[in-house]
Design a protein around this motif. Structure first.
Motif, PDB file in Angstrom:
ATOM      1  N   SER B 489       0.652  -1.192   0.059  1.00 58.74           N
ATOM      2  CA  SER B 489       0.188  -0.056  -0.091  1.00 58.74           C
ATOM      3  C   SER B 489       0.937   1.373   0.279  1.00 58.74           C
ATOM      4  O   SER B 489       1.968   1.112   0.525  1.00 58.74           O
ATOM      5  CB  SER B 489      -0.752   0.156   1.196  1.00 58.74           C
ATOM      6  OG  SER B 489       0.035   0.094   2.399  1.00 58.74           O
ATOM      7  N   ALA B 490       0.308   2.560  -0.191  1.00 55.54           N
ATOM      8  CA  ALA B 490       0.873   3.638  -0.362  1.00 55.54           C
ATOM      9  C   ALA B 490      -0.125   4.579  -0.260  1.00 55.54           C
ATOM     10  O   ALA B 490      -1.357   4.414  -0.875  1.00 55.54           O
ATOM     11  CB  ALA B 490       1.769   3.983  -1.657  1.00 55.54           C
ATOM     12  N   SER B 491       0.148   5.569   0.337  1.00 51.66           N
ATOM     13  CA  SER B 491      -0.843   6.995   0.513  1.00 51.66           C
ATOM     14  C   SER B 491       0.246   8.117   0.420  1.00 51.66           C
ATOM     15  O   SER B 491       1.105   8.297   1.062  1.00 51.66           O
ATOM     16  CB  SER B 491      -1.387   6.927   1.796  1.00 51.66           C
ATOM     17  OG  SER B 491      -2.131   7.935   1.776  1.00 51.66           O
ATOM     18  N   VAL B 492      -0.451   8.751  -0.616  1.00 50.09           N
ATOM     19  CA  VAL B 492       0.558   9.932  -1.003  1.00 50.09           C
ATOM     20  C   VAL B 492      -0.516  11.232  -0.675  1.00 50.09           C
ATOM     21  O   VAL B 492      -1.316  11.470  -1.460  1.00 50.09           O
ATOM     22  CB  VAL B 492       0.925  10.010  -2.500  1.00 50.09           C
ATOM     23  CG1 VAL B 492       1.694  11.144  -2.695  1.00 50.09           C
ATOM     24  CG2 VAL B 492       1.832   8.821  -2.877  1.00 50.09           C
ATOM     25  N   GLU B 624     -13.551  16.608  -6.302  1.00 50.65           N
ATOM     26  CA  GLU B 624     -13.530  16.909  -4.711  1.00 50.65           C
ATOM     27  C   GLU B 624     -12.073  17.778  -4.590  1.00 50.65           C
ATOM     28  O   GLU B 624     -11.360  17.558  -5.473  1.00 50.65           O
ATOM     29  CB  GLU B 624     -13.237  15.622  -4.068  1.00 50.65           C
ATOM     30  CG  GLU B 624     -14.427  14.564  -3.998  1.00 50.65           C
ATOM     31  CD  GLU B 624     -14.004  13.317  -3.371  1.00 50.65           C
ATOM     32  OE1 GLU B 624     -13.086  13.141  -2.705  1.00 50.65           O
ATOM     33  OE2 GLU B 624     -14.908  12.344  -3.708  1.00 50.65           O
ATOM     34  N   PRO B 625     -12.491  18.685  -3.428  1.00 47.47           N
ATOM     35  CA  PRO B 625     -11.185  19.236  -3.335  1.00 47.47           C
ATOM     36  C   PRO B 625     -10.282  18.345  -2.435  1.00 47.47           C
ATOM     37  O   PRO B 625     -10.184  17.067  -2.187  1.00 47.47           O
ATOM     38  CB  PRO B 625     -11.840  20.230  -2.143  1.00 47.47           C
ATOM     39  CG  PRO B 625     -12.884  19.549  -1.607  1.00 47.47           C
ATOM     40  CD  PRO B 625     -13.479  18.800  -2.539  1.00 47.47           C
ATOM     41  N   GLY B 626      -9.123  18.865  -2.220  1.00 48.46           N
ATOM     42  CA  GLY B 626      -7.918  18.146  -1.582  1.00 48.46           C
ATOM     43  C   GLY B 626      -7.063  17.258  -2.693  1.00 48.46           C
ATOM     44  O   GLY B 626      -7.545  17.057  -3.690  1.00 48.46           O
ATOM     45  N   LEU B 627      -5.953  16.800  -2.269  1.00 49.26           N
ATOM     46  CA  LEU B 627      -4.986  16.222  -3.046  1.00 49.26           C
ATOM     47  C   LEU B 627      -4.271  15.025  -2.396  1.00 49.26           C
ATOM     48  O   LEU B 627      -3.228  15.610  -1.671  1.00 49.26           O
ATOM     49  CB  LEU B 627      -4.023  17.239  -3.756  1.00 49.26           C
ATOM     50  CG  LEU B 627      -3.352  16.599  -5.123  1.00 49.26           C
ATOM     51  CD1 LEU B 627      -4.275  16.208  -5.992  1.00 49.26           C
ATOM     52  CD2 LEU B 627      -2.395  17.840  -5.607  1.00 49.26           C
ATOM     53  N   GLU B 628      -5.013  13.931  -2.152  1.00 49.36           N
ATOM     54  CA  GLU B 628      -4.316  12.873  -1.447  1.00 49.36           C
ATOM     55  C   GLU B 628      -4.868  11.575  -2.205  1.00 49.36           C
ATOM     56  O   GLU B 628      -6.056  11.303  -2.521  1.00 49.36           O
ATOM     57  CB  GLU B 628      -4.991  12.930   0.054  1.00 49.36           C
ATOM     58  CG  GLU B 628      -4.527  11.596   0.747  1.00 49.36           C
ATOM     59  CD  GLU B 628      -4.703  11.819   2.198  1.00 49.36           C
ATOM     60  OE1 GLU B 628      -4.680  13.168   2.715  1.00 49.36           O
ATOM     61  OE2 GLU B 628      -4.486  10.900   2.867  1.00 49.36           O
ATOM     62  N   GLU B 629      -4.089  10.659  -2.553  1.00 50.76           N
ATOM     63  CA  GLU B 629      -4.397   9.400  -2.938  1.00 50.76           C
ATOM     64  C   GLU B 629      -3.916   8.045  -2.453  1.00 50.76           C
ATOM     65  O   GLU B 629      -2.661   8.266  -2.038  1.00 50.76           O
ATOM     66  CB  GLU B 629      -3.906   9.368  -4.649  1.00 50.76           C
ATOM     67  CG  GLU B 629      -4.622  10.532  -5.422  1.00 50.76           C
ATOM     68  CD  GLU B 629      -6.295  10.286  -5.844  1.00 50.76           C
ATOM     69  OE1 GLU B 629      -6.537   9.339  -5.578  1.00 50.76           O
ATOM     70  OE2 GLU B 629      -6.743  11.130  -6.348  1.00 50.76           O
ATOM     71  N   ASN B 630      -4.591   7.077  -2.494  1.00 48.51           N
ATOM     72  CA  ASN B 630      -4.092   5.802  -2.168  1.00 48.51           C
ATOM     73  C   ASN B 630      -3.756   4.941  -3.239  1.00 48.51           C
ATOM     74  O   ASN B 630      -4.394   4.961  -4.207  1.00 48.51           O
ATOM     75  CB  ASN B 630      -5.277   5.165  -1.311  1.00 48.51           C
ATOM     76  CG  ASN B 630      -5.234   5.923   0.119  1.00 48.51           C
ATOM     77  OD1 ASN B 630      -4.267   6.346   0.826  1.00 48.51           O
ATOM     78  ND2 ASN B 630      -6.246   5.985   0.706  1.00 48.51           N
ATOM     79  N   ALA B 631      -2.928   3.970  -3.133  1.00 45.48           N
ATOM     80  CA  ALA B 631      -2.897   2.894  -3.974  1.00 45.48           C
ATOM     81  C   ALA B 631      -2.586   1.435  -3.313  1.00 45.48           C
ATOM     82  O   ALA B 631      -1.680   1.278  -2.436  1.00 45.48           O
ATOM     83  CB  ALA B 631      -1.832   3.111  -5.044  1.00 45.48           C
ATOM     84  N   PHE B 632      -3.057   0.495  -3.876  1.00 47.39           N
ATOM     85  CA  PHE B 632      -2.997  -0.959  -3.323  1.00 47.39           C
ATOM     86  C   PHE B 632      -2.348  -1.442  -4.377  1.00 47.39           C
ATOM     87  O   PHE B 632      -3.196  -1.959  -5.425  1.00 47.39           O
ATOM     88  CB  PHE B 632      -4.013  -1.490  -2.467  1.00 47.39           C
ATOM     89  CG  PHE B 632      -4.303  -0.679  -1.282  1.00 47.39           C
ATOM     90  CD1 PHE B 632      -3.833  -1.343  -0.169  1.00 47.39           C
ATOM     91  CD2 PHE B 632      -5.204   0.246  -1.093  1.00 47.39           C
ATOM     92  CE1 PHE B 632      -4.534  -0.806   0.991  1.00 47.39           C
ATOM     93  CE2 PHE B 632      -5.402   1.146  -0.052  1.00 47.39           C
ATOM     94  CZ  PHE B 632      -5.310   0.356   1.143  1.00 47.39           C
ATOM     95  N   TYR B 633      -1.179  -1.904  -4.421  1.00 46.20           N
ATOM     96  CA  TYR B 633      -0.512  -2.580  -5.668  1.00 46.20           C
ATOM     97  C   TYR B 633      -0.288  -4.121  -5.638  1.00 46.20           C
ATOM     98  O   TYR B 633       0.411  -4.441  -4.427  1.00 46.20           O
ATOM     99  CB  TYR B 633       0.724  -1.952  -5.815  1.00 46.20           C
ATOM    100  CG  TYR B 633       1.435  -2.386  -7.262  1.00 46.20           C
ATOM    101  CD1 TYR B 633       0.895  -2.563  -8.487  1.00 46.20           C
ATOM    102  CD2 TYR B 633       2.689  -3.070  -6.947  1.00 46.20           C
ATOM    103  CE1 TYR B 633       1.494  -3.173  -9.521  1.00 46.20           C
ATOM    104  CE2 TYR B 633       3.301  -3.718  -8.041  1.00 46.20           C
ATOM    105  CZ  TYR B 633       2.749  -3.714  -9.405  1.00 46.20           C
ATOM    106  OH  TYR B 633       3.494  -4.431 -10.376  1.00 46.20           O
TER     107      TYR B 633
END
Lengths: 261, 794, 152, 155
Positions: B489-492, B624-633
């Motif tokens: 996982s990663a959350s940026v 949506e406002p905000g700038l945050e993304e998750n990825a599960f690879y």
């Protein structure tokens, strides 16, 4: 470590008094063996008498001998101009004990009094016809080491200094235990006018010992070749995970050859 | 090689951002952390290997000074707390499954190895806890210990649930095709090898600090873990039956893992349990002796190998029969290491048309054996590369040429092996050639002759290894018996001012993720690295992830980050399109700027970030406002680093001392993000491999006492045992992850033992020595020389 | 680990055998023995303070006599718990063989020893040497006492 | 129990300690400087190396009382404010650390070694690190770091 009492007297006589006042006291020199033992709770002395304040750390040239105070650290012996000039082999030995931090704390007297079968110093004491000066007497090296971890020291007897005879030639070569870096075999060879002395440490079940056959061979011919035909007996040699008596016997011969240059 | 586009971008040897705290003594390891009211736990451990517990008398200890609690297995049982679980099981040849005996947190009824925890004493100070533990009287009925794992089936039964002390008997491959190949072979090369037992010895001993908060009935555990989320999962779901949300696991700075800090150990669980029982924070830190006794050990296999060759010296079949020691209990990966991670690697870099292997995993009265740097792959590589060398010598070919004619050709990728794996890409001759060049292979005989003049035996040996790392995909892992997923996982999170917080589910304990991961993000977003912070190791902060082991962090964790950054860029393009009044399709992102194609209209990344958080001029109706993304690879395949290592040694026949005089390593790790860090990983791996081959050996005596339980007897490689290393690379970028990367953490430990032993045997070959077991200690080498000489004399 | 040795004593087998069964005799022979009490025909309780270099640990345990074959020998087994240091046990098969011509008896022994816990974990380099030394001390002082008694 | 006082990183520290307190515990627990680590119990790993009156020693193999009146420098006292000591800087530049656990002891040993021998050779460095065990780096980059550090320190 169990709780214990720590005292640091300023003279050997005070040290003796201090230790007598304890049920079971121990002298603390460099502590390189004692402190790890206490940490493991393998001993529980009532008190420790630190003798580092007893003014026992001088090195002096006494003519035929170099006299080194019991509390002289290995690093001081290794770096001593006097020792390097008179008995460079002794400086070399001191420079190879443990690691640099051990050499900065460990002491001559502590090592010799402990007489660990794998310690380096006892071989120098034995090969260099040293005299061990205690608070009560002087003991010849040949009388001093009596067995594994055993010496002629009486209870509450304290080593004050050791005089090493100056040899015409000497050398110390050690084969370290690959894990602990203690001597698996260490050989101190010293040539004197009246013959050659060869002391072996790390190998004998009874601790350091002189090797009569090699002494005889080298006394008549101070050359590695003089050892070639000798069979080194494995009788009485230490057997552990790292070396069998046979392998130690081989190393005794090989290290001696390398010492004779 | 990679094209370096930025000074701190992908491909550049950026100095590590995490260094400064470690260099100034500000690292925060678990034992450095203290909590108000904290008490110390000390475990009373069995000093017998196998015994029934007749009784435990803790009365005197309970009332000893400073003691706040003394607990035994019955207290744990009364609270119905479960034990550690096995994370991966395999089917047996007879159709049954792996036998999984229970592993109680504190011994219940029986002790099964020296070091098994019998009771825990919690006291104000560690010394008080130790003193109290000395007052506990345990009455044992000693049973015959099982130490020799090869004969474990004949020994006393250790677990009721494990008949014949066999946890599993597993197989892989086509037995009849393989046996047919062996029967029809022009030559069959046979070899038996032993992979010596090792103690991982991360320099930081394990430690745990658990605290219970009665206000919200939650726990916080600081622990020396490579994978805090899995620790939380196991503790919450399998031991304490509490919601994960009630347990926060923090693995702060961790001083090395090498596999040994993957598992959930009983000590951390007992601390968690005791913290509630006592109502005070409970800390435990192992001393080194406990580490030797209770950290999972590694390796400990014996393998019987048969390699079938045709008349052209091409391999036509390989059969490997393995028995391995798994110790007293099954820990998390103990089953997968000698099976899936071992058996599937047996094709190596070679085109082998028929392979069969079976593995028996045995229970013994020794501590658990589990993953240690490489985990199964070093064992496979060792037996295979020792066999390749032996075969080359037996057929009279140069070992390099023998390997070369058997390599999988470069146009054969993707290559399906006979042992389940499909290698996506590789090209093996270039790294063989380059390694040979690096070590000046062609002039070796001159150096051998020169050494001989000095009375020294010089030898050269190589190993062409393959590694499968970054376990994946989850579906395959599951089909093979794995009980967890193998994604990452990663959350940026882009902060309003354009700085970035990256949260990763992987965990760094020396690998330099804070630097490497920041490089990836900085490179992709075209921003300075200082603006990127990497956060890991705290289950309350980071998304659920698998942690770090098996060289998976970059291939899986780095790829997840890359995917999350891609999502950020996509959303940013939409914002930029709005701000620049252009169509999203016309927006290009380059060097940190969003540009309307063919115009000079642009927005910097920082402006986009600000707009996202201060959406005054923002397409709120569509975005949506905000700038945050998750990825599960979840990767589609393993990655397959490969390489060739060549060792050159000199042996002193008088003492048997082996000196490593030169080392060339040429590895194909795909693209390199930070070559400096990669090189450090290679160095460390080689050192551990040299340790295994020359120095290290965990030795139990016949009564199950560990005789190598300190640095006095367990021989750790030190600076003067090792040479400097020559390191080089080739590159076939991984085909299935965005970064084109493969793993590099274990390669050195996998490649090096066979290269070194091959070199030792090569050095002694003039004496007729053809085999040498690990570790090749001075005594062993000397003995081999003596024996060869006495044979020669006869 | 196996340790063997033998001594020749200018005494009858019965005399040596009697000494082997005399706890006072045994107590004086066991190095650093602080306490030895007979519990039964074949069992004695013992307390020994063992010093090896800087290590000094009290072992409490028992000594049992088995395979008793008067006056030809027995097996003497010691089991001691040394607290945190671990435990040690040693077993010596003792055989007496009389030479009627010289009126002497050969005492031979075969020792096997085992250590557990910390002493095994930390002291492996010393186990064999120590076991040998302790066996020698025990039989050596046993024989010396007998010889001294004989002389006096 | 009894009072000891010593200078730690230039600051006088006076504390009541039990006689059996190890110097490492004094530093880590009584003073709260946790940069010096404990990695073994047989005085071999060197994670606890500090400087005592200018020489490197293992703080795990000394009693706090033995250090009465001495001057101690730990890893926390090596840098000059925000500026790293040249040896620390060299470890950073040469990737001489990975997990960082052995690093404080390693750096303290290196500084003493180089102070005594500015023109130190690679062999001398390897020999001089005998008392420090690292499991991560294979020592290659540590040796490079010490070499570079020696140059920075005026070798």
């Amino acid at each position: 470590m169990y709780s214990t009492k720590y005292i640091k007297p300023n003279s050997t006589s005070e040290a003796l008094e201090a230790i007598k006042s304890m049920g079971e006291g121990k002298f603390l020199a460099g502590g390189m063996t004692l402190i790890p033992t206490l940490k493991q709770r393998l001993a529980s002395p009532d008190g420790l008498v630190d003798i580092s304040g007893c003014d026992l750390d001088s090195i002096s040239d006494e003519g035929d001998t170099i006299k080194i105070g019991a509390m002289t650290k290995h690093a001081s012996v290794a770096e001593s101009g006097l020792v390097n000039k008179a008995i460079p082999a002794l400086a070399k030995l001191a420079d190879g004990i443990g690691d640099r931090q051990v050499r900065n704390r460990g002491t001559l007297g502590g090592s010799v009094a402990n007489n660990d079968p794998s310690a380096c110093y006892p071989s120098a004491v034995l090969a260099l016809k040293a005299i061990v000066h205690t608070n009560t007497r002087s003991i010849e090296a040949d009388e001093f080491f009596t067995g594994m971890f055993e010496t002629a020291l009486e209870e509450n007897e304290i080593i004050e200094a050791i005089s090493f005879s100056k040899p015409s030639k000497a050398n110390y070569v050690k084969f370290p235990n690959p894990a602990s870096r203690y001597a698996m075999v260490g050989v101190f060879v010293a040539q004197f006018n009246d013959g050659v002395r060869v002391a072996v440490t790390g190998a004998g079940e009874g601790g350091v010992f002189r090797h009569a056959e090699m002494e005889a061979a080298l006394s008549s011919n101070y050359n590695a070749d003089a050892l070639s035909s000798l069979e080194i007996s494995s009788e009485g040699l230490i057997s552990d995970l790292h070396a069998s008596p046979e392998y130690r016997a081989n190393l005794i011969k090989e290290m001696t050859k390398r010492a004779v240059v | 090689m990679n094209e370096v586009t930025k000074i701190d971008g992908i491909g550049s040897s950026v100095r590590r951002t995490e260094d400064k705290k470690f260099l100034t003594g500000k690292g925060r390891y678990t034992d450095d952390i203290n909590r108000p009211g904290q008490v110390q736990a000390y475990f009373l451990r069995s000093d017998v290997a196998h015994a029934e517990i007749k009784s435990i008398d803790t009365k005197a200890a309970q009332s000893a000074p400073g003691v706040v609690g003394v607990f035994t297995g019955s207290d744990i049982a009364a609270d119905k707390v479960g034990g550690p679980i096995c994370g991966w099981v395999v089917p047996c040849r007879d159709g049954s499954s792996t036998k999984e005996p229970p592993h109680p947190l504190l011994a219940q009824g029986k002790v099964r190895f020296v070091g098994d925890a019998v009771a825990v004493v919690v006291a104000e100070t560690m010394e008080q806890a130790k003193s109290a533990a000395e007052l506990i009287d345990v009455d044992y009925n000693e049973l015959t210990p099982v130490v020799d794992f090869v004969k474990a089936d004949e020994g006393a039964q250790i677990h009721e649930e494990v008949p014949n002390n066999c946890y599993f008997d597993w197989e892989l491959g086509d037995e009849s095709a393989t046996n047919k190949a062996i029967e029809s072979a022009a030559k069959v090369v046979k070899l038996s090898v032993r992979n010596n037992r090792l103690v991982p010895n991360a320099m930081e001993p394990r430690s745990a600090l658990a605290e219970y908060d009665s206000l919200d009935e939650s726990y916080t555990l600081h622990t020396t873990s490579q994978n805090p989320h899995l620790t939380r999962l196991v503790l919450a779901a399998f031991m304490f039956a509490i919601p994960e949300s009630k347990l926060r696991v923090i693995a702060p700075d961790v001083g090395g893992g090498f596999g040994s800090k993957i598992y959930v150990y009983i000590e951390e669980a007992v601390c968690v349990w005791a913290s509630k029982k006592i109502g005070r924070p409970v800390k435990w830190t192992a001393d080194r002796t406990q580490a030797f006794l209770t950290d999972c050990h590694g390796r400990d296999h014996v393998n019987d190998v048969q390699l079938a060759l045709d008349e052209n010296n091409k391999i036509i079949g390989l059969r490997v029969d393995t028995v391995c020691n798994l110790g007293a209990y099954l820990s998390a990966f103990s089953v997968v290491v000698p099976t899936i991670l071992h058996g599937t690697l047996l094709s190596g870099q070679y085109d082998i048309p028929a392979i069969y292997t079976n593995v028996k995993g045995m229970a013994t009265n020794t501590v658990n054996v589990d993953a240690y740097r490489g985990a199964g792959r070093p064992e496979a590589t060792y037996l295979l590369e020792r066999t390749m060398e032996t075969a080359a010598k037996e057929v009279g070919m140069d070992p390099a040429e023998f390997r070369r004619i058997n390599f999988i050709p470069k146009d054969a990728f993707p290559y399906q092996t006979q042992v389940a794996l499909q290698y996506d890409i590789g090209d093996y001759e270039p790294h063989l050639d380059k390694a040979m060049e690096m070590i000046d292979y062609s002039n070796f005989e001159k150096r051998r002759a020169e050494a001989a003049k000095r009375g020294m035996y010089r030898g050269i040996g190589m190993s062409s290894y393959i590694e499968a790392c970054g376990l994946a995909p989850s579906a395959v892992v599951g089909a093979l018996g794995g009980r967890v997923g193998q994604w990452e996982s990663a959350s940026v999170r882009v902060n309003p001012t354009g700085t970035i917080s990256v949260f990763t589910g992987s965990h760094s304990h020396g690998q330099g993720h804070a630097t490497t991961f920041a490089q990836i993000v900085a490179d992709k977003l075209g921003i300075p690295m200082e603006n990127v912070e990497v956060i890991h190791g705290d289950t309350d902060k980071t998304p659920f992830g698998m942690g770090s082991y098996g060289s998976r962090s970059l291939a899986s964790g780095g790829s997840a980050i890359s995917k999350a950054v891609d999502k950020i860029i996509n959303k940013s393009k939409k914002i930029a399109a709005h701000l620049l009044e252009a169509s999203e399709d016309d927006i290009d992102f380059k060097d940190g700027k969003f540009v309307v194609g063919g115009t000079d209209k642009e927005k910097a990344f920082g402006e986009i970030a600000l707009a996202a958080y201060v959406p005054h001029n923002y397409p709120l109706e569509t975005l949506e406002p905000g700038l945050e993304e998750n990825a599960f690879y979840d990767p589609t395949n393993f990655v397959f680093p490969s390489g060739t290592h060549i060792a050159e040694v000199e042996i002193d026949p008088a003492t048997g001392v082996v000196e490593v005089v030169d080392w060339a390593a040429c590895d194909d790790f795909g693209n390199l993000v930070n070559p400096m860090i990669v090189e450090g990983q290679v160095h460390g791996g080689i050192a551990q491999g040299i340790g295994q081959a020359l120095l290290e050996d965990a030795h139990y005596d016949e009564n199950g006492q560990l005789l190598t339980a300190s640095y006095m007897d367990y021989c750790m490689p030190r600076a003067d045992d090792l040479p400097s290393f020559k390191v080089g690379y080739t590159n076939t970028p991984c085909t299935h992850n965005d970064l084109g990367v493969k793993g590099c953490g274990e390669a050195g430990a996998i490649a090096s033992p066979p290269a070194l032993i091959n070199a030792v045997i090569d050095a002694l070959s003039p004496l007729g020595v053809t085999d040498m077991s690990m570790p090749a200690t001075p005594q062993k080498v000397w003995k081999a020389i003596q024996e060869s000489q006495s044979v020669a004399a006869e | 680990m196996e340790i063997k040795d033998s001594y020749e004593l200018p005494l009858s087998k019965e005399r040596v055998w009697a000494a082997l069964n005399d706890e006072q005799f045994l107590k004086r022979s066991i190095p650093w023995c602080e306490k030895l009490e007979r519990r039964s025909e074949t069992e004695l309780a013992a307390e020994v303070k063992l010093k090896i270099g800087p290590m000094s640990t009290r072992f409490t345990g028992n000594i049992t006599l088995s395979d008793i074959d008067p006056p030809n020998g027995y097996t003497i087994t010691g089991n001691g718990k040394g607290g945190i240091a671990g435990a040690a046990s040693g077993s010596a098969k003792v055989k007496l063989i009389e030479d009627k011509d010289t009126l002497s008896t050969t005492l031979s022994y075969e020792v096997s020893a085992q250590v557990k816990g910390k002493i095994a974990q930390l002291g492996s380099r010393l186990i064999q040497s120590t076991a040998k030394k302790l066996s020698k001390n025990f039989f050596g002082s046993f024989v010396k006492q007998l010889e001294d008694m004989d002389k006096s | 129990m009894g009072e000891i006082s010593l200078k730690l990183n230039g600051k006088l520290e006076t504390k009541d300690v039990a006689d059996n307190t190890l110097l490492i515990d004094f530093i880590r627990e009584h003073v709260g400087l946790t940069g010096t680590h404990v990695g073994c119990d047989t005085s071999q790993c060197g994670a606890c190396v500090i400087h005592l009156d200018g020489v490197s020693v293992k703080a795990c193999t000394m009693l706090a009382k033995q250090a009465e009146g001495s001057e101690i420098v730990t890893i926390e006292g090596l840098a000059d404010g925000d500026e790293l000591h040249p040896m620390q800087q060299a470890f950073h530049e040469n990737h001489g650390l990975q997990c960082g656990f052995c690093t404080p002891g390693m750096v303290m040993s290196a500084v003493e070694m180089v102070t005594k021998n500015k023109n130190i050779s690679e062999d001398e460095i390897r020999k001089g690190l005998e008392g420090n065990i690292c499991r991560c780096t294979g020592y290659h980059n540590i040796v490079q770091s010490v070499k570079a550090g020696a140059a920075k320190m005026g070798g």
